[in-house]
Scaffold this motif. Sequence first.
Motif, PDB file in Angstrom:
ATOM      1  N   TYR A 206      36.805  42.100  48.712  1.00 55.74           N
ATOM      2  CA  TYR A 206      37.700  42.612  47.670  1.00 55.74           C
ATOM      3  C   TYR A 206      37.988  44.086  47.926  1.00 55.74           C
ATOM      4  O   TYR A 206      37.124  44.828  48.396  1.00 55.74           O
ATOM      5  CB  TYR A 206      37.067  42.463  46.291  1.00 55.74           C
ATOM      6  CG  TYR A 206      37.016  41.043  45.783  1.00 55.74           C
ATOM      7  CD1 TYR A 206      38.124  40.473  45.168  1.00 55.74           C
ATOM      8  CD2 TYR A 206      35.866  40.277  45.916  1.00 55.74           C
ATOM      9  CE1 TYR A 206      38.076  39.167  44.697  1.00 55.74           C
ATOM     10  CE2 TYR A 206      35.815  38.976  45.451  1.00 55.74           C
ATOM     11  CZ  TYR A 206      36.919  38.426  44.838  1.00 55.74           C
ATOM     12  OH  TYR A 206      36.877  37.133  44.372  1.00 55.74           O
TER      13      TYR A 206
ATOM     14  N   THR B 263      44.615  38.223  45.017  1.00 55.82           N
ATOM     15  CA  THR B 263      43.852  37.092  44.490  1.00 55.82           C
ATOM     16  C   THR B 263      44.765  36.175  43.699  1.00 55.82           C
ATOM     17  O   THR B 263      45.363  36.581  42.704  1.00 55.82           O
ATOM     18  CB  THR B 263      42.709  37.589  43.585  1.00 55.82           C
ATOM     19  OG1 THR B 263      41.864  38.471  44.333  1.00 55.82           O
ATOM     20  CG2 THR B 263      41.881  36.426  43.071  1.00 55.82           C
TER      21      THR B 263
ATOM     22  N   VAL C  70      36.156  36.008  39.276  1.00 57.76           N
ATOM     23  CA  VAL C  70      37.025  36.429  40.375  1.00 57.76           C
ATOM     24  C   VAL C  70      38.019  37.491  39.904  1.00 57.76           C
ATOM     25  O   VAL C  70      38.275  38.475  40.605  1.00 57.76           O
ATOM     26  CB  VAL C  70      37.770  35.211  40.961  1.00 57.76           C
ATOM     27  CG1 VAL C  70      38.759  35.652  42.029  1.00 57.76           C
ATOM     28  CG2 VAL C  70      36.784  34.217  41.546  1.00 57.76           C
TER      29      VAL C  70
ATOM     30  N   SER D 282      38.329  41.489  41.268  1.00 56.25           N
ATOM     31  CA  SER D 282      39.620  41.801  41.899  1.00 56.25           C
ATOM     32  C   SER D 282      40.210  43.076  41.318  1.00 56.25           C
ATOM     33  O   SER D 282      40.654  43.975  42.050  1.00 56.25           O
ATOM     34  CB  SER D 282      40.596  40.643  41.708  1.00 56.25           C
ATOM     35  OG  SER D 282      40.129  39.464  42.340  1.00 56.25           O
TER      36      SER D 282
ATOM     37  N   VAL E 206      46.199  40.786  41.326  1.00 60.29           N
ATOM     38  CA  VAL E 206      45.930  39.458  40.784  1.00 60.29           C
ATOM     39  C   VAL E 206      47.246  38.762  40.481  1.00 60.29           C
ATOM     40  O   VAL E 206      48.072  39.265  39.705  1.00 60.29           O
ATOM     41  CB  VAL E 206      45.061  39.547  39.502  1.00 60.29           C
ATOM     42  CG1 VAL E 206      44.925  38.177  38.853  1.00 60.29           C
ATOM     43  CG2 VAL E 206      43.692  40.120  39.832  1.00 60.29           C
TER      44      VAL E 206
ATOM     45  N   HIS F 277      42.489  35.938  48.583  1.00 63.53           N
ATOM     46  CA  HIS F 277      41.355  35.429  47.822  1.00 63.53           C
ATOM     47  C   HIS F 277      41.834  34.396  46.800  1.00 63.53           C
ATOM     48  O   HIS F 277      42.950  34.495  46.297  1.00 63.53           O
ATOM     49  CB  HIS F 277      40.642  36.558  47.063  1.00 63.53           C
ATOM     50  CG  HIS F 277      39.925  37.539  47.933  1.00 63.53           C
ATOM     51  ND1 HIS F 277      40.577  38.342  48.835  1.00 63.53           N
ATOM     52  CD2 HIS F 277      38.603  37.842  48.027  1.00 63.53           C
ATOM     53  CE1 HIS F 277      39.687  39.096  49.466  1.00 63.53           C
ATOM     54  NE2 HIS F 277      38.488  38.815  48.986  1.00 63.53           N
ATOM     55  N   THR F 278      40.967  33.453  46.489  1.00 65.05           N
ATOM     56  CA  THR F 278      41.264  32.499  45.420  1.00 65.05           C
ATOM     57  C   THR F 278      39.980  31.869  44.932  1.00 65.05           C
ATOM     58  O   THR F 278      38.955  31.882  45.628  1.00 65.05           O
ATOM     59  CB  THR F 278      42.247  31.404  45.898  1.00 65.05           C
ATOM     60  OG1 THR F 278      42.815  30.744  44.770  1.00 65.05           O
ATOM     61  CG2 THR F 278      41.544  30.385  46.778  1.00 65.05           C
TER      62      THR F 278
END
Length: 515
Positions: free
Chosen positions: A198, A204, A218, A222, A229, A251-252
């Motif tokens: 991150y 994300t 998450v 983030s 995001v 990212h997820t």
Amino acid sequence: MNLPDAFRSLPDLIRDHARTRPDAPALTTGDDVLSYGALDTLMDRVAAALQRDGCAPGGTVALCGAACNAYLVLFLGALRAGLAAVPLAPGSTPEQLAGMVRDCGAGHLFSDAGTTAALAGQPLPPELHRRRFDDDDAPDSWRRWLAPEGSAPQPVALQPEQAFNVIYSSGTTGTPKGIVQPHAMRWGQVRRAATAGYGPDAVTLIATPLYSNTTLVVVVPSIAHGGHVVLMPKFDAAAYLALAERHRATHTMLVPVQYRRLMESPVFDQHDLRSFRFKACTSAPFPAALKAEVLRRWPGGLTEYYGMTEGGGSCILPCHENPDKLHTVGRPAEGHDIRLIDEDGRELPPGPDTVGEVVGRSPSMMTGYHGQPAKTREAEWFDAEGRRYIRTGDVGRFDADGFLILMDRRKDVIISGGFNVYPSDLEAVLREHPAVADVAVVGVPSARWGETPVAFVVLRSGEGDDAGTLRDWANARLGKTQRLADLRLCGTLPRSAIGKVLKRELRDTYGAAPD
């Protein structure tokens, strides 16, 4: 971003990003893009409006509706005012929603049109402020309620032990319980997230609901690390893939049923997903074969997290580093202590043959269930030195390498003729059949055995196997005490919004009691 060792609150970290990178994107929903500078300014106006309405630190603000930028602005603005955010599940019954609003003592409720309609006629506190966040032009819009531009709230020095949020349990096994999570718990997650890549360059993609801890573990890191995001209010496999490619997502967090739908999508291989470096999964059993398929077809690492909203101990499985351990949920996270206890609450000795209930201790633990000290005590276990652990209700064992293998939920273990039958073992066998797309096994009453296993199976498209043939196939591969009394075919399995199979519903729909 290099985070300090000492505690910093999320609102303060956002302020830092707004000062150093005001134009960097923070939140995106569709075509609505909010920079860190704009986010910080709106958080100030939300906090100032809450203080204007008499909200004092330690209070709560409830939110309910689909994910969008406004939802997070209100959530984060409440934190800046020293309040705890209470995200509620829109899929709850109107009675449950009203009960949760009353239980948490919220002074304000921000909701979308669907929730507003659902709560019509429900008994709510007369002093409750209610505002819409999905329509800026509505008479009761949150935009009309905001403090004027340029407003600044009275500073609030947030402390680690203060409540960050209250998340209500699903209520699938009774009345929802409010799980109080402190700022310290979120700070611990932010610190750990530094190892997952991150940072300001991270994008994300979020396709799980904001009322779920699955999502917040998450989203919070983030934002804390200055990333971007991207919110998807409702999951759709093709739309998710298009968003991921468009935004070059890195990212997820997805639940297993979403990974399965993505792998089954006919357009999956048409999208460039090479930007991904971190994919996470939690909340429900993640079959080893599905993990292997994701690793084979989707670039970037895959990490499974095992833990509870209540906190306690967590396990982490970097799947890409442990391809021979995909049947496990990984090893305990750094600083997390995971142990096994028996039905009488006695600690069990370590060993690969030891099976017991999983309990955990870590810096990330709930304060307790809101207003329910008795329920809090039921969720706690203390070791011989008096240290507090959280009971998971899961049954598992550690292999010789220290990886945790989950057997089942304690309440889902089937006791048939005096033997413990673990539904996950039966489900694993059924998943080996090429016609089986999804499966759940539950225990139902039996006059002869006390309980007996019954399978509910979803077939793959185009497959025509009949239930009897499939049951015979499975029973030929199962032990005598494990054999299925019945197998029923169904179109889908009932699931919660974050993908957990609702086994109680399956038990309730099963009428007959096999011998």
